[in-house]
Design an enzyme around this catalytic site. Structure first.
Site, PDB file in Angstrom:
ATOM      1  N   ASP A 132     -53.439  -7.697   8.563  1.00  0.00           N
ATOM      2  CA  ASP A 132     -52.386  -6.697   8.811  1.00  0.00           C
ATOM      3  C   ASP A 132     -51.027  -7.351   9.109  1.00  0.00           C
ATOM      4  OD1 ASP A 132     -54.634  -4.922   8.823  1.00  0.00           O
ATOM      5  OD2 ASP A 132     -54.855  -5.179  10.985  1.00  0.00           O
ATOM      6  N   GLU A 144     -53.468   4.606   5.723  1.00  0.00           N
ATOM      7  CA  GLU A 144     -53.032   3.823   6.890  1.00  0.00           C
ATOM      8  C   GLU A 144     -52.027   2.776   6.426  1.00  0.00           C
ATOM      9  OE1 GLU A 144     -56.639   2.055   8.447  1.00  0.00           O
ATOM     10  OE2 GLU A 144     -56.900   0.764   6.709  1.00  0.00           O
TER      11      GLU A 144
HETATM   12  O1  FUB Z   1     -57.106  -4.281  11.591  1.00  0.00           O
HETATM   13  C1  FUB Z   1     -57.651  -3.058  12.025  1.00  0.00           C
HETATM   14  C2  FUB Z   1     -57.302  -1.966  11.074  1.00  0.00           C
HETATM   15  O2  FUB Z   1     -57.783  -2.273   9.777  1.00  0.00           O
HETATM   16  C3  FUB Z   1     -55.825  -1.771  10.870  1.00  0.00           C
HETATM   17  O3  FUB Z   1     -55.195  -1.109  11.922  1.00  0.00           O
HETATM   18  C4  FUB Z   1     -55.848  -1.040   9.591  1.00  0.00           C
HETATM   19  O4  FUB Z   1     -54.611  -0.942   8.951  1.00  0.00           O
HETATM   20  C5  FUB Z   1     -56.854  -1.842   8.797  1.00  0.00           C
HETATM   21  O5  FUB Z   1     -56.297  -2.971   8.188  1.00  0.00           O
END
Ligand code: FUB
Length: 324
Positions: free
Chosen positions: A12, A225
């Protein structure tokens, strides 16, 4: 493409240019016995490191800048962070579950881009869900974008920003004929960058062929997301992950508050379930920072940050790339 960071597992990546260097604010993945599930329980991170580079090849690890135990409201899961610079200070934004198991967004302040960062004792008032991304516009106004479906709990807010509905917890989302997808969220930040200065708004992502919101069942294009905003030639680019279809996509608009019109794919699926990125311009080039699971041999919760140059066509469309 070899990973940019190999000293530990990272994911991320939120990249920003501060003081003529690229600083990278990633999640810090770690080993766990928690079994993989669609709620993301195996992403059980407990601290953050900051990294920097001036050639997008060699990276300095500035060490741990914030730990879970330093934040009184957090119970677990320090997920994808971001950072911003304003008024001579640096701000780290991070999502985590509170003591009731509900994701909130916290802020921590520091004097230098490499930290350390001192967290506020409470989450940002009115914040929820995951994946904060802070964009400071040319006029100095900062915006915080956030939201994520399934384990990220965005679908639990159907009835308004402050109404958490636990019956929507888990890998659920809106669906059905003609039902619009849930949009990511945005709020203006206060001058001191610690609180929301406006109500939280839902962002609309429009389908170019209809001019109407993308539908919930359109999993190849709906927001899941990993919100990110950057500006290129005066246009705002809102980019994001489609989650279970594993694309990084973007949409463009004339305002940081949207609406944005879907523009295409940035990155085809990588090895691993999640895909999450940032886009930054540095020394005349545009870089995509992303992650995959190549270094761990495909373990979904053990990811590694990578970076590659990306390009626009003459119309300002981002040319789709692959993880290589
Ligand atoms: O790294 C945890 C979660 O997985 C992140 O918040 C999301 O975007 C996904 O990459």
């Amino acid at each position: 493409m070899p990973p940019l960071i190999t000293s530990t597992y990272t994911a991320d990546p939120s990249a920003h240019v501060f003081n003529d260097k690229i600083y990278i604010y990633p999640s810090h993945d770690r080993e766990t016995d928690i079994k993989f599930n669609d709620n993301g329980d195996q992403y059980d991170m407990a601290d953050y490191h900051v990294f920097s580079t001036d050639d997008v090849k060699t990276v300095t690890d500035h060490g741990v800048v914030l730990r879970m135990e330093d934040v009184p409201w957090v119970s677990k899961q320090l997920w994808a962070p971001d950072a911003a610079h304003k008024n001579g200070k640096y701000y780290l934004y991070f999502p985590a579950r509170d003591k009731e198991g509900i994701f909130r967004i916290g802020v921590a302040e520091g004097d230098r881009p490499e930290g350390p960062f001192k967290p506020d004792p409470e989450p940002i008032r009115g914040s929820y869900s995951i994946d904060p991304a802070c964009f400071v516009d040319d006029d100095g106004q900062a915006y915080l974008y956030f939201g994520g479906l399934w384990g990220g709990q965005l679908q639990c807010y159907q009835g308004g920003n402050d109404k958490f509905d636990p019956s929507w917890q888990g890998p659920k989302e809106v669906s059905g004929e003609g039902v619009a997808a849930q949009g990511p969220r945005v709020a203006k930040m206060t001058e001191d960058m610690h609180q929301f200065a406006s109500d939280v708004q839902e962002i609309t992502i429009l389908a170019p062929e209809t001019g109407k919101p993308i539908l919930g069942d359109d999993h190849d294009r709906r927001f899941f997301e990993a919100a990110w905003v950057h500006k290129h030639n005066g246009l705002y680019y809102f980019s994001y992950s489609t989650g279970d279809t594993h694309f990084l996509c973007y949409a463009t608009g004339e305002s940081p508050l949207g609406p944005f019109t879907y523009g295409g794919r940035i990155l085809e699926p990588v090895l691993g379930w999640t895909t999450h990125h940032s886009i930054v311009e540095y020394k005349g080039k545009t870089y995509l920072f992303y992650h995959d699971c190549e270094l761990s041999g495909g373990i979904n919760h053990l990811r590694s940050v990578k970076a590659k140059e990306i390009f626009y066509d003459d119309d300002g469309k981002i040319i789709t790339t692959t993880a290589d």
